[in-house]
Design a protein around this motif. Structure first.
Motif, mmCIF file in Angstrom:
data_model
loop_
_atom_site.group_PDB
_atom_site.id
_atom_site.type_symbol
_atom_site.label_atom_id
_atom_site.label_comp_id
_atom_site.label_asym_id
_atom_site.label_seq_id
_atom_site.Cartn_x
_atom_site.Cartn_y
_atom_site.Cartn_z
ATOM 1 N N GLY A 162 0.801 -1.220 0.000
ATOM 2 C CA GLY A 162 0.000 0.000 0.000
ATOM 3 C C GLY A 162 0.831 1.265 0.000
ATOM 4 O O GLY A 162 0.329 2.345 -0.319
ATOM 5 N N LEU A 164 0.842 3.724 -2.919
ATOM 6 C CA LEU A 164 -0.159 4.776 -3.072
ATOM 7 C C LEU A 164 0.243 6.074 -2.372
ATOM 8 O O LEU A 164 -0.394 7.107 -2.582
ATOM 9 C CB LEU A 164 -1.510 4.304 -2.512
ATOM 10 N N TRP A 218 -5.932 -1.583 -8.499
ATOM 11 C CA TRP A 218 -6.414 -1.233 -7.166
ATOM 12 C C TRP A 218 -7.898 -0.880 -7.193
ATOM 13 O O TRP A 218 -8.382 -0.329 -8.170
ATOM 14 C CB TRP A 218 -5.681 0.005 -6.641
ATOM 15 N N ILE A 226 -9.859 1.659 -4.659
ATOM 16 C CA ILE A 226 -9.551 2.610 -3.600
ATOM 17 C C ILE A 226 -10.854 3.268 -3.159
ATOM 18 O O ILE A 226 -11.517 3.925 -3.967
ATOM 19 C CB ILE A 226 -8.546 3.673 -4.084
ATOM 20 N N TRP A 235 -7.932 0.355 0.661
ATOM 21 C CA TRP A 235 -7.507 -0.089 -0.656
ATOM 22 C C TRP A 235 -7.449 -1.608 -0.680
ATOM 23 O O TRP A 235 -7.313 -2.246 0.352
ATOM 24 C CB TRP A 235 -6.154 0.510 -1.038
ATOM 25 N N THR A 253 -5.745 -4.699 -3.483
ATOM 26 C CA THR A 253 -5.067 -5.049 -4.724
ATOM 27 C C THR A 253 -4.838 -6.550 -4.751
ATOM 28 O O THR A 253 -4.506 -7.119 -3.718
ATOM 29 C CB THR A 253 -3.736 -4.272 -4.917
ATOM 30 N N SER A 268 -7.503 -5.471 -7.860
ATOM 31 C CA SER A 268 -8.890 -5.020 -7.843
ATOM 32 C C SER A 268 -9.829 -6.198 -8.085
ATOM 33 O O SER A 268 -9.414 -7.262 -8.550
ATOM 34 C CB SER A 268 -9.111 -3.970 -8.932
ATOM 35 N N SER A 301 -5.114 -6.012 1.325
ATOM 36 C CA SER A 301 -5.899 -4.806 1.574
ATOM 37 C C SER A 301 -5.313 -4.049 2.753
ATOM 38 O O SER A 301 -4.579 -4.600 3.570
ATOM 39 C CB SER A 301 -7.356 -5.169 1.838
#
Length: 121
Positions: free
Chosen positions: A19, A22, A62, A64, A78, A80, A82, A97
């Motif tokens: 994460g 991001l 992702w 988000i 978030w 990933t 998705s 996540s």
């Protein structure tokens, strides 16, 4: 909330390190939408929460979700890969996540927008 407010995403302590990719992305509120910078994404504004789905960034896809702006504790979450990326892949790629914070401020430089876009729900 004033039009043009901006927030900086920071992966929350205790969330998986992936994460951190991001970190530094910016969320901007416009008159009619929320925009995610670093990755082109737009959600027609109604109210939070909003989700940017299937966003491609830094070699990952992702989802988000933004629940509160600004928030130094729980701005959103978030996951990933998705949900769209998981379809048809079976269970061989376990999703990761986590959560993020979103601090006020930051500068948006339109030239830094990525060419890929995310779909919103």
């Amino acid at each position: 909330m004033a039009n043009g407010d901006k927030w900086i995403i920071t992966n929350k302590s205790g969330s998986p390190a992936i994460g951190n990719d991001l970190n530094g992305l910016l969320i901007k509120e416009t008159a009619s939408s929320y925009e995610l910078y670093g990755v082109v994404g737009r959600v027609q504004k109604n109210q939070l929460p909003v989700t940017f789905e299937d966003v491609t960034f830094d070699g990952e896809t992702w989802d988000i979700t933004i629940i509160a702006l600004p928030s130094s504790t729980d701005a959103g979450s978030w996951v990933t890969p998705s949900q769209a990326a998981m379809k048809g892949k079976g269970k061989d790629v376990p999703p990761q996540s986590g959560e993020f914070t979103a601090q006020s401020g930051g500068q948006i430089v339109p030239a830094e927008k990525a060419a890929s876009s995310g779909n919103a729900s």
